[in-house]
Design an enzyme around this catalytic site. Sequence first.
Site, mmCIF file in Angstrom:
data_model
loop_
_atom_site.group_PDB
_atom_site.id
_atom_site.type_symbol
_atom_site.label_atom_id
_atom_site.label_comp_id
_atom_site.label_asym_id
_atom_site.label_seq_id
_atom_site.Cartn_x
_atom_site.Cartn_y
_atom_site.Cartn_z
ATOM 1 N N LYS A 192 3.119 11.698 0.461
ATOM 2 C CA LYS A 192 3.898 11.439 -0.765
ATOM 3 C C LYS A 192 4.723 12.659 -1.182
ATOM 4 O O LYS A 192 4.512 13.778 -0.711
ATOM 5 C CB LYS A 192 2.969 10.952 -1.868
ATOM 6 C CG LYS A 192 2.479 9.536 -1.531
ATOM 7 C CD LYS A 192 2.176 8.687 -2.699
ATOM 8 C CE LYS A 192 1.981 7.244 -2.212
ATOM 9 N NZ LYS A 192 1.161 6.471 -3.103
ATOM 10 N N ARG B 10 -5.909 5.490 1.707
ATOM 11 C CA ARG B 10 -4.808 4.777 2.369
ATOM 12 C C ARG B 10 -3.950 5.843 3.048
ATOM 13 O O ARG B 10 -3.341 6.665 2.361
ATOM 14 C CB ARG B 10 -4.020 3.998 1.306
ATOM 15 C CG ARG B 10 -2.913 3.131 1.837
ATOM 16 C CD ARG B 10 -2.229 2.367 0.708
ATOM 17 N NE ARG B 10 -1.138 1.556 1.213
ATOM 18 C CZ ARG B 10 0.081 2.018 1.468
ATOM 19 N NH1 ARG B 10 0.380 3.283 1.242
ATOM 20 N NH2 ARG B 10 1.016 1.214 1.941
HETATM 21 N N1 HH2 Z 1 1.428 3.648 -1.983
HETATM 22 C C1 HH2 Z 1 2.440 2.987 -1.355
HETATM 23 C C2 HH2 Z 1 2.340 1.613 -1.099
HETATM 24 N N2 HH2 Z 1 1.234 0.919 -1.448
HETATM 25 N N3 HH2 Z 1 -0.954 0.865 -2.376
HETATM 26 C C3 HH2 Z 1 -1.970 1.492 -2.982
HETATM 27 N N4 HH2 Z 1 -3.084 0.826 -3.315
HETATM 28 N N5 HH2 Z 1 -1.911 2.841 -3.268
HETATM 29 C C4 HH2 Z 1 -0.822 3.589 -2.970
HETATM 30 O O1 HH2 Z 1 -0.827 4.793 -3.282
HETATM 31 C C5 HH2 Z 1 0.289 2.954 -2.329
HETATM 32 C C6 HH2 Z 1 0.189 1.561 -2.048
HETATM 33 C C7 HH2 Z 1 3.649 3.749 -0.920
HETATM 34 O O2 HH2 Z 1 3.525 4.258 0.377
HETATM 35 P P1 HH2 Z 1 4.108 3.606 1.731
HETATM 36 O O3 HH2 Z 1 3.501 2.280 2.027
HETATM 37 O O4 HH2 Z 1 3.943 4.598 2.836
HETATM 38 O O5 HH2 Z 1 5.653 3.453 1.475
HETATM 39 P P2 HH2 Z 1 6.538 2.234 0.992
HETATM 40 O O6 HH2 Z 1 6.033 1.727 -0.293
HETATM 41 O O7 HH2 Z 1 7.930 2.839 0.886
HETATM 42 O O8 HH2 Z 1 6.454 1.157 2.041
#
Ligand code: HH2
Length: 276
Positions: free
Chosen positions: A219, A254
């Site tokens: 992040k 995660r």
């Molecule tokens: N962060 C992201 C997406 N989903 N779900 C939970 N429970 N907690 C989190 O911190 C969280 C989440 C964002 O990360 P990422 O999936 O890598 O990116 P994007 O949302 O751009 O697909």
Amino acid sequence: MGWQLKTRTLSLDRPRLMGIVNVTPDSFSDGGRFADPGAAVAHGLRLVEQGADLVDVGGESTRPGADPVGVAEELDRVLPVVAALAAEGVIVSVDTTKVEVARAALAAGAEIVNDVTGLVDPAMRTEVAASRAGVVIMHMQGTPRTMQLEPVYADVVDEVAAHLHRLAGLAVEAGVAPASVVVDPGIGFGKTLAHNLALLAALDRVGGDHPVLLGVSRKSLFKSLLGIEDPTQRDRASATMLALAVLGGVRLFRVHDIGSSLEAANLAWAMVRSQP
Ligand code: HH2
């Protein structure tokens, strides 16, 4: 202690890793790499081979400013991946805020709904209750489009804990088993760097009766704190934060990179277990 899922219980007697599979063209750290279903399934299986306990499949980016995706498009992205991974015996979580996507993914074998809006939609609560799925209730201030504009809290830890407590209560009222609920402070979702750090330093206070899941992997706080621009270069920092969070009582993570996460989790866990 365990996390009650649709067909099984995931024991939380040690740290557990949820590997991330983003079937999106625009996710902040790996956008486009696994947009093809075949590549996404192969990536999910690789994460499990490397040591992931479960896999989180998402078809809509939640990065700040991201454009929303329609139901049909999101279903096209995630369903084949959920079905194929579940058929291989993988514990699959679906990262969605849409009840239609959750319903179809659960029917295709998903065990968990990971909803970054915390089941704020009553229909989502009813769906999760009826399917007896596990659920991640995450905290977010605002929406992905607006959340980083000007987040404000009087006391971020108290407010996030109270919000999660309230949403978990609504889920339980709708019929979700308390043992199926885990909560997540939502690092980066409507929070400044100071808010994120305050939450990371007080993880033992955010969960209440429920286990905490933490999503800090790659992040942007690592850009702010350490100057690391490229998200794929943030795995070492992510693993360090993971180890600190294990010491803070967190058992669910995660993560994008399993190798570094597993090393960090095992080291921190050895220290936790050494305490009388
Ligand atoms: N962060 C992201 C997406 N989903 N779900 C939970 N429970 N907690 C989190 O911190 C969280 C989440 C964002 O990360 P990422 O999936 O890598 O990116 P994007 O949302 O751009 O697909």
